[in-house]
Design an enzyme around this catalytic site. Structure first.
Site, PDB file in Angstrom:
ATOM      1  N   ASP A 132     -24.127   4.982  41.882  1.00 13.93           N
ATOM      2  CA  ASP A 132     -23.531   3.718  41.465  1.00 13.93           C
ATOM      3  C   ASP A 132     -23.457   2.787  42.670  1.00 13.93           C
ATOM      4  O   ASP A 132     -22.406   2.231  42.986  1.00 13.93           O
ATOM      5  CB  ASP A 132     -22.148   3.954  40.853  1.00 13.93           C
ATOM      6  CG  ASP A 132     -21.671   2.736  40.053  1.00 13.93           C
ATOM      7  OD1 ASP A 132     -22.497   1.819  39.809  1.00 13.93           O
ATOM      8  OD2 ASP A 132     -20.490   2.695  39.681  1.00 13.93           O
ATOM      9  N   ILE A 182      -4.550  -3.128  43.535  1.00  9.14           N
ATOM     10  CA  ILE A 182      -5.555  -4.013  44.140  1.00  9.14           C
ATOM     11  C   ILE A 182      -6.892  -3.945  43.425  1.00  9.14           C
ATOM     12  O   ILE A 182      -7.831  -4.641  43.777  1.00  9.14           O
ATOM     13  CB  ILE A 182      -5.756  -3.706  45.651  1.00  9.14           C
ATOM     14  CG1 ILE A 182      -6.041  -2.218  45.856  1.00  9.14           C
ATOM     15  CG2 ILE A 182      -4.559  -4.145  46.461  1.00  9.14           C
ATOM     16  CD1 ILE A 182      -6.406  -1.884  47.290  1.00  9.14           C
ATOM     17  N   GLY A 183      -6.993  -3.083  42.429  1.00  8.94           N
ATOM     18  CA  GLY A 183      -8.268  -3.039  41.718  1.00  8.94           C
ATOM     19  C   GLY A 183      -8.170  -2.156  40.500  1.00  8.94           C
ATOM     20  O   GLY A 183      -7.289  -1.310  40.389  1.00  8.94           O
ATOM     21  N   LYS A 220      -6.408   5.897  44.547  1.00 13.47           N
ATOM     22  CA  LYS A 220      -7.063   5.685  43.268  1.00 13.47           C
ATOM     23  C   LYS A 220      -6.461   6.650  42.268  1.00 13.47           C
ATOM     24  O   LYS A 220      -6.481   7.857  42.485  1.00 13.47           O
ATOM     25  CB  LYS A 220      -8.552   5.952  43.430  1.00 13.47           C
ATOM     26  CG  LYS A 220      -9.349   5.706  42.189  1.00 13.47           C
ATOM     27  CD  LYS A 220     -10.802   5.827  42.531  1.00 13.47           C
ATOM     28  CE  LYS A 220     -11.652   4.963  41.644  1.00 13.47           C
ATOM     29  NZ  LYS A 220     -13.022   4.982  42.094  1.00 13.47           N
ATOM     30  N   GLY A 248     -10.347   4.193  36.923  1.00 15.45           N
ATOM     31  CA  GLY A 248      -8.914   4.195  37.131  1.00 15.45           C
ATOM     32  C   GLY A 248      -8.442   2.968  37.881  1.00 15.45           C
ATOM     33  O   GLY A 248      -9.178   2.013  38.057  1.00 15.45           O
ATOM     34  N   LYS A 249      -7.172   3.037  38.306  1.00 16.12           N
ATOM     35  CA  LYS A 249      -6.561   1.924  39.027  1.00 16.12           C
ATOM     36  C   LYS A 249      -6.511   2.236  40.512  1.00 16.12           C
ATOM     37  O   LYS A 249      -6.391   3.392  40.885  1.00 16.12           O
ATOM     38  CB  LYS A 249      -5.113   1.778  38.565  1.00 16.12           C
ATOM     39  CG  LYS A 249      -4.892   0.798  37.468  1.00 16.12           C
ATOM     40  CD  LYS A 249      -3.387   0.553  37.372  1.00 16.12           C
ATOM     41  CE  LYS A 249      -2.982   0.458  35.915  1.00 16.12           C
ATOM     42  NZ  LYS A 249      -1.532   0.343  35.750  1.00 16.12           N
ATOM     43  N   VAL A 250      -6.537   1.211  41.366  1.00 23.47           N
ATOM     44  CA  VAL A 250      -6.405   1.431  42.799  1.00 23.47           C
ATOM     45  C   VAL A 250      -5.163   0.707  43.307  1.00 23.47           C
ATOM     46  O   VAL A 250      -4.946  -0.458  43.011  1.00 23.47           O
ATOM     47  CB  VAL A 250      -7.653   0.917  43.547  1.00 23.47           C
ATOM     48  CG1 VAL A 250      -7.542   1.271  45.018  1.00 23.47           C
ATOM     49  CG2 VAL A 250      -8.920   1.500  42.959  1.00 23.47           C
ATOM     50  N   GLY A 264     -10.895  -0.144  37.679  1.00 26.98           N
ATOM     51  CA  GLY A 264     -12.289   0.111  37.333  1.00 26.98           C
ATOM     52  C   GLY A 264     -12.358   1.005  36.121  1.00 26.98           C
ATOM     53  O   GLY A 264     -11.323   1.322  35.524  1.00 26.98           O
TER      54      GLY A 264
END
Ligand SMILES: *[C@@H]1O[C@H](CO)[C@@H](O)[C@H](O)[C@H]1NC(C)=O
Ligand SMILES: *[C@@H]1O[C@H](CO)[C@@H](O)[C@H](O)[C@H]1NC(C)=O
Ligand SMILES: *[C@@H]1O[C@H](CO)[C@@H](O)[C@H](O)[C@H]1NC(C)=O
Ligand SMILES: *[C@@H]1O[C@H](CO)[C@@H](O)[C@H](O)[C@H]1NC(C)=O
Length: 956
Positions: free
Chosen positions: A796, A673-674, A696, A679-681, A676
């Site tokens: 962030d 679903i994401g 994550k 890493g990946k989610v 960044g």
């Protein structure tokens, strides 16, 4: 004996009960109805807790209840602002004697109760400020035998505009503003309500013409049809409303001329027909209305001259007609016969002199005449107008010298005279203008020496005096102006040297002294002004070397061209700023040949060159390392999950009902679903309850450096796992093996604020939702900053890191770079944060404090209020903060608000905008702490009542 004693002890309470307890009062039917209503309502604040069947108080002594005369029947219920929630309790409709029902400002929802219409005695029904929805029940048109007040302001009522309410012939106040009716015309039948005193239909989606029957409402005191889509002409019959005190027709599409006859309205005090499409001349009689105090006709298309009657209006205090095409002069002696306080005629075609009598009553505070063709001198009388706070006369044809006292008005905050033909000197009297923030006198014909008294203006932020004929030195006293952020004296005839102490001006972001005759050295101290963003000293006679210290500055504009600089130009400069040093024949780039022995380069400079070369090498190596790392992880990614299955480790921070293998086995590339930088989610569904989680997966790292990295990783995860707050995304656990790390978070079904706000679905985010999100996110950050020990800086903060649950509650996420701060501010080796959100101090120090988060959060607030991204093509690739500041300055707060939302929440949005602006202050110490931000945000709603009077006009 003992037995008897015991018996007595046993009996005593019973006896007491019999003697002391009065007859049950609940015999009253009305009390039963109230108790039934109480049972239906949710009462989190316990406002109705005294309403009890066994209460020792009589019904008439219950709070919020008023009985009719000596009876025990209820005549009034005053239940406003008690945080009551739920649907309308039907048992209220059984209170046959009820005259007054106030349920305003609660959280009530559901349909409007039809049964109320049958109450024979009801006089005042006030349900404003709730969430009632659906249509107004048609029985309202046939019931309500005696209703005087019907107030449904600010609910979510929909459907056609309920014209049948005009059947309630007893009505004196009909208040339906701020509801979501479907576009409908205003019924002609309205004229039947002969007793009507107040008609408040702002923002009711009304369209079509104002029916001329409105003129039948001879008792009308307040007419507010603002913020609709009414079109056509204003009916002449409006001049028959002889009781009218307030007429609000602003923000419609009314066209044609303003009708004659308004001058006959003897009680009219407030007239606002701004923001329509009115044309033609202003009728001669309008200012003859003897009680007129405030006239707003701005932003129409009116032409012709101001009527002579204006000069005689006896009570006029506020006149705003900016944004029309009015021409000609003011009537003679304007201001002499009225208590004028606010005058804005900007952006018209007016000419003639500025009347000397504007401030004759001594009340004028705002004088805005910009963008016209006024001519002649600024009258000496205005120099005595000590009430003035804001003076904007730019872009006219004013000439002559400015009266000395006019420079020194004690309350004036903004004095803008730019782009006229004014001459003479800036008088030393300016030292008296102790409240001045902005002195903007550029593009005139001012001469002489700038007075030393400028140094007294301790609040001054902008001193812009370019394009004049000023001479003498840059006044040494300017170095006392500790708040100064912009100093522009370019294009004058200044001589002498630049004061060395200029380095004291720590707030300075723009320094422009170009096109003068300044000589001497460039003070190295300029390099200490870390906030400097634009430095222009071109076209002077400056000599000597370029101070190495200037390379401390991060400049977007830098110009030292056409001076007499000489010596070696540091390598850094020649590479970065190619065009900044033209026309300095004595300046040589890098190593000087000819006149200089190359062997004699000063040691300091060699050192500098070496360190710069070394720095470039480091950057190059880091790049290579990054590339290699990326490449390897790319190759490994496919294999890594299955590897080393046996050694998975689960560290949990909350009770979890799944095992590490449940998580590992549910990772499916179809459920990503994401993605960044870190890493990946994945979305996974695990556990007996089938709960969704967000997992994550951090990109895996090199084996060699892993050990060390794992230590910091674990320390960080441990800190964050211990963070517990309703507005922080919950980290359930962390699953690791030797090559892979998984963080398991709670799943947030509505994704990130950033994605939603900048997508086609932004419409879901109405203002109350955005406001809620702001408060939640602020609470989360405040917790990290103030309640965690040691405190946690997020580093962030951005809209993509604020996640939304199913109810659009917000939680702060992604501590990928969060750091706990133990001993003062941490210095980070790399800049963290995301483009558009990074606090300006990052650019020159790498010190990270909570205040950097506050800045980033401020950007998020601006995003919520404007609906724009922090960097976007539609705002000209400007930074959002700059765009907002510029526009608020020039066009008022109104101009930046998300136009998809404006309307009833205008005030609230402005307040939140202001909080955002406090957060993005360039000076970290001036930003409020998160705890204060939370408090300010909460107060916005706390003090906000449904708007019954007009909105504040956008002053130019
Ligand atoms: C009607 O009730 C409201 C709420 O109690 C009150 O503020 C208002 O003044 C009342 N109006 C009249 C005309 O009595
Ligand atoms: C309003 O009154 C008229 C008569 O004056 C009646 O015919 C009509 O039915 C009423 N409307 C409603 C909705 O009760
Ligand atoms: C105002 O009127 C002029 C002509 O009188 C017209 O050219 C202009 O388009 C109008 N502007 C607006 C905003 O209606
Ligand atoms: C009036 O309110 C609606 C929401 O009910 C809003 O969408 C609309 O923009 C508002 N209209 C004006 C002119 O403010």
């Amino acid at each position: 004996m003992a037995a008897l004693h015991r018996l007595l002890l046993l009996l005593l309470p019973l006896v007491g009960l019999l003697v002391l307890h009065p007859l049950p009062i609940v015999a009253s039917y009305d009390a039963r109805y109230l108790l039934a209503a109480k049972a239906d309502l949710s009462d989190p604040a316990g406002a109705l807790s005294v309403w009890e069947a066994e209460s020792s108080h009589s019904l008439c002594a219950w709070p919020h209840v008023l009985c009719a005369g000596q009876s025990t029947t209820v005549a009034g219920l005053y239940l406003g602002k008690l945080s009551l929630a739920g649907g309308f309790p039907a048992s209220f409709c059984s209170l046959r004697s009820l005259q007054h029902l106030d349920l305003s400002q609660n959280e009530l929802v559901g349909p409007l109760p039809a049964c109320l219409a049958a109450l024979p005695a009801l006089l005042n029904l006030t349900l404003a400020g709730n969430g009632f929805s659906g249509e107004v029940p048609p029985v309202y048109g046939g019931g309500f035998r005696s209703l005087v007040v019907l107030n449904l302001v600010q609910n979510s009522i929909s459907g056609e505009f309920p014209w049948f309410l005009a059947n309630i012939s007893t009505l004196q106040e009909l208040l339906l503003a701020y509801n979501a009716f479907t576009p409908s015309p205003l019924p002609e039948k309205l004229g039947d309500l002969a007793d009507l005193r107040e008609l408040f239909l702002a923002n009711c989606s009304l369209s079509g013409e104002i029916p001329s029957s409105i003129g039948n409402l001879g008792n009308l005191v307040n007419l507010d049809l603002s913020m609709n889509a009414l079109s056509g002409e204003i009916p002449r019959s409006i001049g028959n409303l002889s009781s009218l005190v307030q007429m609000e027709l602003y923000k419609n599409q009314l066209s044609g001329r303003i009708p004659e006859g308004l001058g006959g309205l003897r009680k009219l005090q407030f007239l606002d027909i701004s923001m329509n499409r009115l044309t033609g001349e202003i009728p001669e009689d309008i200012f003859a209305a003897p009680s007129l105090e405030s006239v707003h006709i701005y932003q129409n298309n009116l032409t012709g001259r101001l009527p002579a009657s204006l000069g005689a209006a006896p009570r006029l205090a506020d006149l705003r007609m900016f944004g029309n095409q009015i021409e000609g002069p003011f009537p003679p002696e304007f201001g002499k016969h009225c208590p004028l306080g606010f005058l804005d005629m900007s952006d018209n075609r007016m000419s003639g002199p500025i009347p000397a009598t504007l401030c004759a009553s001594g009340k004028l505070t705002q004088l805005m005449l910009l963008d016209n063709q006024f001519e002649g001198a600024i009258p000496a009388e205005l120099g005595q107008c000590r009430t003035l706070t804001r003076v904007r006369l730019q872009n006219n044809r004013l000439s002559g010298s400015v009266p000395p006292e006019f420079w020194g008005l004690p309350l004036v905050q903004m004095l803008e005279l730019r782009s006229n033909a004014l001459s003479g000197t800036v008088d030393p009297a300016i030292g008296g203008a102790k409240n001045l923030f902005d002195l903007l006198i550029q593009d005139n014909r001012f001469t002489g020496v700038l007075p030393a008294e400028l140094g007294n203006l301790s609040l001054l932020r902008k001193l812009l005096a370019s394009d004049n004929n000023l001479s003498g030195p840059v006044p040494p006293s300017v170095v006392e102006l500790s708040e100064l952020s912009q100093l522009d004296l370019s294009n004058n005839s200044l001589s002498g040297e630049i004061p060395r102490e200029i380095g004291q001006l720590k707030q300075l972001t723009v320094l422009n002294l170009s096109h003068n005759h300044l000589a001497g050295m460039i003070p190295p101290e300029i390099g200490e002004i870390h906030r400097m963003n634009s430095l222009d000293l071109s076209e002077n006679e400056l000599s000597g070397e370029v101070p190495v210290q200037l390379q401390n500055l991060v400049l977007s504009a830098f110009n030292l061209s056409y001076n007499k600089l000489n010596g070696h130009l540091p390598l850094f400069f020649s590479a970065t700023y190619q065009q900044s040093f033209l026309g300095n024949p004595g300046l040589c780039h890098g190593i000087c040949a000819g006149n200089d022995d190359p062997g004699a380069i000063p040691a300091a400079r060699v050192h500098l060159i070496v360190s710069l070369l070394a720095a470039s090498a480091v950057v190059l190596l880091m790049g290579l390392a990054w590339f290699t790392y990326k490449y390897r992880s790319y190759k490994k990614r496919a294999a890594e999950i299955s590897a080393d299955e046996s050694s998975w480790d689960l560290t949990s921070f909350h009770k979890v009902e799944f095992s590490e293998m449940d998580i590992v086995n549910s990772l499916d590339e179809n459920n990503v679903i994401g993605k960044g930088a870190a890493g990946k989610v994945y979305k996974v569904v695990v556990g007996p309850s089938g709960e969704a989680m967000a997992v994550k997966k951090l990109w895996s790292s090199d084996v060699e450096s892993k050990k060390k990295r794992n230590d910091t990783f674990e320390a960080e995860v441990a800190t964050l796992g211990n963070v517990r707050h309703k507005n922080i995304v919950k980290l359930f656990c962390c699953v690791t093996n030797s090559s892979c790390r998984l963080l398991v978070y709670e799943y947030m079904p509505n994704g990130s604020l950033g994605d939603l706000l900048h997508s086609a679905k932004a419409g879901i985010l109405d203002w109350p939702t955005r406001y809620k999100i702001a408060v939640h996110a602020a609470e989360g950050l405040s917790y990290l900053h103030h309640d965690c020990v040691p405190s946690v800086v997020h580093r962030d903060v951005k809209s993509n890191n604020i996640l939304l649950n199913a109810e659009f509650g917000a939680k702060v996420a992604d501590f990928g770079v969060a750091k706990t701060i133990e001993n003062g501010p941490a210095t980070m080796s790399v800049i963290a944060g995301s483009c558009g959100y990074i606090a300006p101090e990052y650019a020159y120090t790498l010190h990270v404090t909570e205040k950097s988060d506050v800045y980033s959060f401020g950007v998020v607030i601006l995003e919520l209020v404007t609906g724009k991204r922090p960097m976007a093509p539609e705002i000209g690739e400007k930074h959002l903060v700059v765009w907002v500041c510029d526009n608020v300055d020039q066009h008022g707060a109104q101009s930046v608000l998300d136009h998809r939302l404006v309307g009833q929440f205008h005030d609230e949005m402005c307040k939140v905008l202001n909080i955002g602006l406090l957060c993005v202050n360039t000076v970290p110490s001036k930003r409020p702490p998160m705890r204060a931000v939370v408090k300010m945000l909460q107060e916005v709603r706390g003090e906000n009542k449904p708007k019954v009077k007009k909105e504040v006009a956008p002053a130019l």
